[in-house]
Every structure is written in C-alpha cells, then in structure tokens.
Enzyme design. Structure first.
Site, PDB file in Angstrom:
ATOM      1  N   ASP A  21       0.820  -1.209   0.000  1.00 21.40           N
ATOM      2  CA  ASP A  21       0.000   0.000   0.000  1.00 21.40           C
ATOM      3  C   ASP A  21       0.853   1.259   0.000  1.00 21.40           C
ATOM      4  OD1 ASP A  21      -2.644   0.753  -0.221  1.00 21.40           O
ATOM      5  OD2 ASP A  21      -2.922   1.095   1.919  1.00 21.40           O
ATOM      6  N   ASP A  33      -8.926  -2.229   2.326  1.00 23.56           N
ATOM      7  CA  ASP A  33      -8.589  -1.672   3.645  1.00 23.56           C
ATOM      8  C   ASP A  33      -9.610  -2.073   4.699  1.00 23.56           C
ATOM      9  OD1 ASP A  33      -6.404  -0.358   2.495  1.00 23.56           O
ATOM     10  OD2 ASP A  33      -7.634   1.351   1.925  1.00 23.56           O
TER      11      ASP A  33
END
Length: 275
Positions: free
Chosen positions: A152, A198
């Site tokens: 990420d 997420d």
C-alpha cells in the site's frame, strides 16, 4: 507444519499477484478509453452487487416481511447423470423479496452512480468478503498484513498508480465519503475514498481474533474488541492526516500497526503470547 508453510507461500505470492493486477489495470486505463472499460465493469458489478446485497440484507428483511407474504421454500436442482449435481440451490419467497429490493438499488446505481448506492454495494462486498475468507492462524495474518503494508505504501507514495486506478475505476470497490455533504447534501460531489481491501484484509484478521476469543471459552471477547477499537482509531488517523495534508493516504500504513500491535500487546500483558 507442511500445510502452514504452503499457506504462507501463497500469502507471499498474493502480494505479487495483487501488484501485477493493479499495474495491469493502470496500463489498461492508459491504453483504452475508461468509458468503455467502466461500462463493462458496471454491468459486471451490477450483477455481483445485487447478489451480495441480497445475501447481506436477507436476515434483516426476513424479520420485517409482513405475514401476508407467505414463507414458501424453493429448491432448484440440475443434475448431470446419476449423481453429479451441477446446480443445487435452495431459497425462499423471502429471499426473492430481498433480491427484488437489491435489484431496485442496483438499477439506481446503474443509472445514477449515486454514492449511497455505491456504498451499499461496497459494504455488501466487504461483509461477504470477511464472511468467506478465513486465515488459519495469527502468524499468517501478520505476514499478510505486513506484506500489504509495504504494498500500500509503495503504490500510493512511490507511484501514482493506486490513485489513478482508484479515480478511474467506476465500480463499488471502494467506499466514498462526501466531504461537501453539509454544503450540498445528498448531491455531494467531492469525495474521499477508502478501498474495500482496507476493510476486508484487516477484517479477516479481526474475525480470526474473534474465533480465538471463542476458543478460549471466556465470557469476554477482549482480543476482538481491543483490535476492533484499534482499527477504528487507525481509520480515524487516516482520515485526519488525509484532511490535513490534502493528499491520498495508504490506509494500511495506519491500520496494520494498529491491528497487529494491539493483540500482541494484549497477549503480552496477559501472558498469552505463546498461546
């Protein structure tokens, strides 16, 4: 032990596959017109979204359906040969009601792309993802979260790939939060985004902690609630930093340390690290 090693290798390759898929989408949007790509994706996610939302709301809607609608069970079975079942699906008249309601929301999303319809589909995908995906132990979960932590950060801060794909991809694979809601109400157009990854990836780790709590046969679910609160605080930190610096943030930068450190700290305090 052998199965665990295989699982860890699969987790490792997952980061590589995810990166290749993300970069492939980026190249795809650069080469082809995103209008045509999104037209195809809209139809695909319309079908998936209706089914996912119907599955999500069935337990709730079933309790609210008026008694005038009879509860009728159905069973669709399609068999090949003597013993091979190609289709074996059971449902009820209440499931049909939920499917109709989900289809109405799907049509709303199809024609309006409204942020509320997008979020309803996104939440349905996230909850179904947490329900279907399981981790086998805490170590595997930490490896998965650690790899996606690096993934990420790299794709958000190191390149413009993640942000470009997220903004170009008109599909309910993200939740959107209207920043101008107070000014424009339901017609808000300035959004902050949170990818479903997420939610789902930390979600399956927190679900594993809930199963661990249940295995201890205690009255409390300390590991689950402590990590759930830590996840929420990490999410708030993400939104705060994004608001202050006006720049996209890799949410896992804040969520992974919160979700991994919290159960380890709780275990250390309770003397249960080995367990």
């Amino acid at each position: 032990r052998g199965l665990g090693d295989v699982y860890k290798r699969q987790i490792f390759f997952f980061q590589i596959i995810a990166s290749c898929a993300l970069f492939g989408l980026y190249i795809f949007f650069k080469i082809f017109s995103k209008e045509y790509i999104n037209l195809l994706l809209t139809g695909y996610f319309f079908v998936l979204g209706v089914l996912a939302l119907s599955h999500l709301i069935t337990p709730v809607i079933s309790k609210l359906v008026p008694s005038s609608i009879p509860f009728v069970p159905f069973h669709i079975k399609f068999t090949k040969g003597a013993n091979e079942d190609l289709i074996d699906y059971k449902f009820t008249s209440y499931d049909i009601v939920c499917l109709v309601l989900s289809s109405i929301i799907g049509v709303w999303y199809l024609f309006k792309k409204h942020w509320i319809a997008n979020n309803l589909f996104g939440l349905a995908f996230a909850v179904n993802g947490v329900e279907l995906l399981h981790l086998n132990n805490i170590i595997t979960g930490c490896i998965l979260l650690g790899g996606l932590f690096v993934y990420d950060i790299f794709w958000v801060f190191g390149t413009n790939v993640m942000v470009t794909v997220a903004k170009s991809f008109e599909a309910p694979i993200k939740l959107v939060f209207p920043q101008d809601l107070l000014a424009n109400g339901l017609n808000a157009s300035n959004f902050a985004m949170l990818g479903l990854g997420d939610i789902v990836i930390p979600g399956i780790f927190i679900a594993l902690l809930l199963r661990f709590d249940c295995s201890l046969k205690r009255k409390s679910s300390l590991y689950f609630y402590a990590t759930f609160i830590a996840y929420f605080m990490g999410l708030m930190a993400t939104i705060f930093v994004m608001h202050v610096y006006k720049h996209a943030q890799p949410a896992l930068l804040y969520l992974v340390p919160a979700c991994v450190a919290t159960p380890i700290l709780v275990a250390a305090v309770r003397g249960e690290l080995k367990m």
